[in-house]
Enzyme design. Structure first.
Site, mmCIF file in Angstrom:
data_model
loop_
_atom_site.group_PDB
_atom_site.id
_atom_site.type_symbol
_atom_site.label_atom_id
_atom_site.label_comp_id
_atom_site.label_asym_id
_atom_site.label_seq_id
_atom_site.Cartn_x
_atom_site.Cartn_y
_atom_site.Cartn_z
ATOM 1 C CE1 TYR A 1 15.286 -12.607 47.112
ATOM 2 C CE2 TYR A 1 15.679 -10.248 46.907
ATOM 3 C CZ TYR A 1 16.130 -11.519 47.221
ATOM 4 O OH TYR A 1 17.425 -11.685 47.635
ATOM 5 C CD GLU B 1 28.363 8.060 61.005
ATOM 6 O OE1 GLU B 1 28.832 9.083 61.567
ATOM 7 O OE2 GLU B 1 29.034 7.029 60.805
#
Ligand code: NI
Length: 440
Positions: A344, A419
């Site tokens: 990468y 969340e």
């Protein structure tokens, strides 16, 4: 939730998406209202995907969920892009540029120990072995946030000046298949999507990573190198086997490999200019031999190189080869070095795009944005950045009541998120896209 706009102010806000030169407070209000309306669905999507995690390259169910959602929104949808990737194209009602938003979809081959009611019980097949599978890097949240951003922006389509591409990427975590004898694998993840032409006509791309280790609702960013380039290293040290009692009649690859491990540490500490950027070489595996008194024929070393500068990366790769080969040769052994399948590039935020994007990011985050240190982990978002300017940032979302400094990090079996930050992520992505389309 801030969706208490009156009909009149909403109309004004929508108009400002189309006409302001950059994203302003009224434009953000329109986005915020649209995102808030999707917030409960984002939680449902995230829990569903979390309970059904899929390994790199196997994101079939997730991709189907995404594709169905994008089709329902009326987007042009392509599936099977670079493997299981999905791309949704939203053409705004007004002419303009093309911007992309990206989420990665894959989970990890590891058990989940969060105790959440929707914790994963899934199993998968990883390199021929059955393994537990868990969303311990938060990519479930990335998918939910981008689905939410897509729904929000689809609702604002008429006023959107340009096109937004929603890129749902497979296999960020690594190669889905084992490397061949040359260490090669077919392209995967972001690279495969780029090769499939996903960035055609795209002028900029934005992406984020959720983390439990930043304050809640905080964006972490930096201009220039943000995350390390990562190269996996395999070194095969070939000696000549023999009896442990008479090493002079053998060529001992165990000693040669040991010297190679130590020698490689001098590549960073003595050879690279670390006043420019840091670097890391780690050898994580030494395999060789069967018994205390047998000198084996060969030893295999596995390791990783992390760099923050492409020039230093190429230099280090060359020096690793020279160091390993020369040290092995000094005792009559032979070292064969190969790199990959992980390769990468450095995740680098271009200064111009960073500077131009910051006002919109700060606006969307309610001012909560901070410069963070470089991260020696890596991200294949860098493959997109090789082709078009791209901006990548972190979103702080430690579980409620947990100190971000002590929260289990990504890839921990206890990793969890808050969340309530799903809308924050969706809002910031949508805001960055609209802002980019608005900018001259
Ligand atoms: Ni990740």
């Amino acid at each position: 939730m801030r969706n208490s706009l009156t009909a009149l102010s909403l109309a004004a806000a929508l108009a400002s998406i189309a006409h302001a030169q950059t994203l302003d407070a009224a434009g953000l209000q329109a986005i915020d209202a649209a995102v808030s309306a999707v917030a409960p669905k984002m939680v449902q999507w995230r829990r569903d995907i979390h309970a059904h995690p899929e390994l790199s390259g196997q994101e079939v169910r997730t991709a189907q969920l995404v594709a169905e959602h994008l089709r329902r929104l009326g987007l042009e949808v392509q599936t099977g892009v670079g493997g299981t990737g999905v791309v949704g194209t939203l053409r705004g009602g007004l002419p303009g540029k093309v911007v992309a938003l990206r989420a990665d979809m894959d989970a990890l081959p590891m058990p989940e120990k969060t105790g959440l009611p929707f914790a994963s019980k899934a199993k998968g097949s990883y390199l021929g072995k059955e393994v537990p599978v868990a969303h311990s890097c938060g990519h479930d949240a990335h998918v939910a946030m981008l689905m939410g951003a897509a729904e929000a922006l689809a609702g604002l389509r008429a006023q959107l000046p340009g096109t937004v591409k929603f890129i749902f990427q497979p296999a960020e975590e690594g190669a889905p298949v084992e490397a061949d004898e040359h260490g090669k694998v077919p392209s995967f993840g972001a690279k495969a999507m780029v090769e499939a032409g996903v960035l055609k006509d795209v002028q900029a791309i934005y992406g984020l990573h959720i983390t439990a280790n930043l304050p809640s609702g905080m964006a972490g960013y930096r201009s220039g190198p943000l995350m390390a380039g990562s190269d996996s290293i395999t070194i095969h040290v070939e000696g000549k086997g023999g009896h442990g009692s008479s090493p002079w009649s053998a060529i001992d690859p165990v000693v040669a490999a040991s010297q190679v491990v130590l020698g490689l540490q001098t590549v960073v500490s003595r050879q690279l200019n670390i006043s420019k950027e840091p670097a890391v070489i780690t050898i994580g595996s030494i395999q060789g031999g069967t018994r205390y008194n047998i000198i084996p024929d060969n030893v295999e070393l596995l390791g990783t190189l992390r760099t923050f500068d492409e020039g230093m990366r190429q230099d280090a790769l060359q020096r690793i080869v020279t160091t390993a080969e020369s040290i092995a040769a000094s005792s009559g052994a032979k070292a064969k070095v190969r790199f990959g399948p992980v390769a990468y590039p450095v995740t680098t935020n271009p200064a111009a795009l960073t500077e131009a994007s910051l006002p919109a990011l700060k606006l969307a985050m309610g001012g909560k944005a901070m410069v963070i240190p470089k991260v020696s982990g890596s991200e294949d978002f860098s493959e997109f950045q090789k082709v078009v300017p791209g901006f990548f940032y972190f979103l702080g979302a430690p579980p409620k009541g947990v100190d971000f400094a002590k929260a289990p990090p990504n890839h921990s079996p206890q990793f969890d998120i808050d969340e309530d930050q799903l809308p924050t992520g969706a809002r910031s992505l949508a805001a960055l896209a609209v802002d980019f389309l608005r900018r001259p």
